[in-house]
Design a protein around this motif. Structure first.
Motif, PDB file in Angstrom:
ATOM      1  N   PRO A  93      -4.070   3.861  -8.274  1.00 55.96           N
ATOM      2  CA  PRO A  93      -3.903   2.372  -7.950  1.00 55.96           C
ATOM      3  C   PRO A  93      -4.380   2.074  -6.601  1.00 55.96           C
ATOM      4  N   LYS A 109      -7.756  -8.084 -10.964  1.00 58.76           N
ATOM      5  CA  LYS A 109      -6.778  -7.791 -11.941  1.00 58.76           C
ATOM      6  C   LYS A 109      -5.373  -8.549 -11.650  1.00 58.76           C
ATOM      7  N   ASP A 164       3.480  -4.568  -9.769  1.00 60.21           N
ATOM      8  CA  ASP A 164       3.166  -3.033  -9.732  1.00 60.21           C
ATOM      9  C   ASP A 164       3.480  -2.942 -11.328  1.00 60.21           C
ATOM     10  N   PHE A 172      -0.677  -2.142 -11.299  1.00 60.92           N
ATOM     11  CA  PHE A 172      -0.980  -0.836 -10.750  1.00 60.92           C
ATOM     12  C   PHE A 172      -0.508   0.329 -11.553  1.00 60.92           C
ATOM     13  N   GLU A 173       0.751   0.154 -12.045  1.00 62.15           N
ATOM     14  CA  GLU A 173       1.259   1.256 -12.880  1.00 62.15           C
ATOM     15  C   GLU A 173       0.240   1.756 -13.856  1.00 62.15           C
ATOM     16  N   TYR A 227      -5.718  -6.418  -1.092  1.00 65.13           N
ATOM     17  CA  TYR A 227      -6.507  -5.816  -2.378  1.00 65.13           C
ATOM     18  C   TYR A 227      -7.933  -6.145  -2.096  1.00 65.13           C
ATOM     19  N   GLY A 287      -9.041  -5.477  -7.118  1.00 65.74           N
ATOM     20  CA  GLY A 287      -7.409  -5.658  -7.111  1.00 65.74           C
ATOM     21  C   GLY A 287      -7.097  -7.281  -7.413  1.00 65.74           C
ATOM     22  N   GLU A 293      -9.225   2.432  -0.278  1.00 67.81           N
ATOM     23  CA  GLU A 293      -8.297   2.992  -0.365  1.00 67.81           C
ATOM     24  C   GLU A 293      -7.403   3.280   0.827  1.00 67.81           C
ATOM     25  N   TYR A 303       0.826  -1.176   0.131  1.00 66.31           N
ATOM     26  CA  TYR A 303      -0.041   0.061   0.020  1.00 66.31           C
ATOM     27  C   TYR A 303       0.660   1.212   0.085  1.00 66.31           C
ATOM     28  N   LEU A 314      -7.669  -0.250  -5.677  1.00 64.34           N
ATOM     29  CA  LEU A 314      -7.275  -1.500  -5.850  1.00 64.34           C
ATOM     30  C   LEU A 314      -7.486  -2.067  -4.316  1.00 64.34           C
ATOM     31  N   TYR A 316       1.814   3.666  -3.077  1.00 67.78           N
ATOM     32  CA  TYR A 316       0.826   4.313  -3.692  1.00 67.78           C
ATOM     33  C   TYR A 316       0.287   5.244  -2.732  1.00 67.78           C
TER      34      TYR A 316
END
Length: 429
Positions: A400, A419, A390, A394-395, A412, A416, A407, A360, A403, A363
């Motif tokens: 990001p 994905k 990542d 995420f990138e 995740y 999240g 937040e 976490y 996910l 981000y």
């Protein structure tokens, strides 16, 4: 004279306290295995000792100003810690709960695990909680109680539940009956499926995409040494691919803890060592059921523990230390374990993948784990395929943090996991 010496004694005692605590943590609790990590605390205690010595020779006026500055720094630091770790988080969570209840038309479950357990026991005979691997005198358990409805965790507004398989893992039990396993997954709580239900966990997503057998050996609280032991204990026949999930947030910390266990070190030092856990599930179940009964009596509610843990984290400046201090670095023991894993996969004709999961703080605070490059280099030098989640997932997102549950720090969320699972399938199929 007493007044003049009070702050001198305070700084001196503070430096001595930090030094004593550091020596205990570094040399006794961790047996010197991560001395480089605690080096900065040795330096801090030395600086405070020098300050106390320097302070003794200051004039009364300078001492007064020095004390004011020191007090201002301490108040500022703890105010920031309190805001980031409690007030800001609670504010976000409160807004998220309102949005969750409004948009999904569901009530956010604020009950404790013990309350959930008591509720479910009215309707189900076999209900239990997730218990982290536990070292008993005669055995070290790596999974949970078998064939029980298992209460996991709540980060998304509801408590995740799953029916454990014959060995206490989060799988449909029939997966163990397959003659060939396409994917064998190993990892910690992220792979275990915190805090979502099937089919929203990573292993279920890969199973649904591939339409082939998938066995998940992931479990909360395990690190690289136990994960290697899991391969040795529960490896089925004819596994085509081994997916090794590495979480940058705490895997190296877990490894250093695991290396302190004499029993776990046998897996590390003795090639043929095994507890034959797959033959002892009845014994494991009995031990863990007794442990949970004890925990129920010991902790009638989770809320007291939650508040106490929050207080200790604030006292230890956990958030600030995470932001400013370097992480654990992989040492020779990590290299040896991954070498053994590679050798194990080759011996069993299984393709090995190393999946790197980001945390976490990357981000939220734009902090990149300082051990990333070293871990990647080690894995690639061993000839293991490296998958960076990542970069792969995420990138590519504008936000990001979306996910993660609301937040906030944690595992995740459903999106999240989806994905990550989908990308892992695409890169390993």
């Amino acid at each position: 004279m007493k007044k003049k010496n009070f702050f001198y004694n305070f700084y001196f005692i503070l430096s001595l306290t930090i030094l004593t605590f550091t020596v205990y943590k570094s040399e006794i609790q961790w047996s010197g295995n991560i001395r480089d990590y605690y080096f900065k605390y040795y330096i801090l205690s030395l600086i405070l000792f020098l300050i106390s010595s320097f302070y003794f020779f200051l004039s009364f006026e300078l001492k007064k100003y020095f004390n004011i500055i020191f007090a201002a720094i301490v108040i500022s630091v703890y105010s920031f810690e309190l805001y980031t770790s409690v007030l800001e988080r609670d504010n976000i969570l409160e807004k998220s709960i309102k949005a969750y209840e409004k948009n999904d038309n569901k009530k956010f479950d604020v009950r404790t695990k013990i309350e959930i357990l008591k509720e479910l026991q009215k309707d189900f005979e076999k209900v239990t909680l997730v218990v982290k691997p536990h070292e008993f005198k005669s055995i070290y358990t790596f999974a949970g109680i078998s064939k029980h409805k298992t209460i996991f965790c709540n980060e998304n507004g509801y408590y995740a539940l799953y029916e454990s398989d014959r060995y206490g893992f989060n799988n449909p039990d029939q997966e163990w009956d397959e003659t060939t396993v396409e994917y064998l997954l190993v990892g910690d709580s992220f792979l275990h499926g915190s805090c979502v239900n099937r089919p929203d966990d990573i292993s279920s997503i890969i199973r649904n995409f591939s339409k082939k057998p998938v066995i998940n050996l992931g479990f909360q609280g395990v690190g690289p040494l136990i994960e290697y032991a899991l391969l040795k204990e529960y490896f089925p026949k004819n596994v085509k691919k081994i997916l090794w999930f590495y979480y940058e947030g705490n895997d190296l910390i877990d490894l250093n803890r695991e290396l302190k266990s004499d029993l776990l070190r046998k897996y590390f030092n003795e090639e043929s060592f095994s507890q034959d856990l797959y033959l002892k599930q009845d014994f494991v179940d009995k031990k863990l059921i007794d442990l949970i009964k004890y925990k129920e009596i010991e902790k009638k509610t989770d809320k007291t523990k939650i508040y106490f843990d929050k207080f200790i984290k604030i006292l230890k400046l956990s958030t600030i230390r995470e932001l400013l201090l370097p992480k654990h670095r992989p040492g020779k023991d990590f290299i040896k374990i991954m070498s053994k894993v590679k050798k194990f996969s080759d011996k069993n004709n299984s393709k090995l993948y190393f999946i790197y999961l980001p945390e976490y703080s990357r981000y939220r605070y734009n902090l990149h784990n300082t051990s990333y490059s070293t871990v990647k280099s080690i894995i690639q030098n061993l000839g293991i395929e490296f998958i960076d989640i990542d970069q792969e997932v995420f990138e590519n997102l504008e936000n990001p943090l979306s996910l993660f549950p609301f937040e906030l720090p944690g595992h995740y969320n459903v999106n999240g996991y989806y994905k990550v699972g989908k990308k892992v399938y695409e890169l390993t199929k």
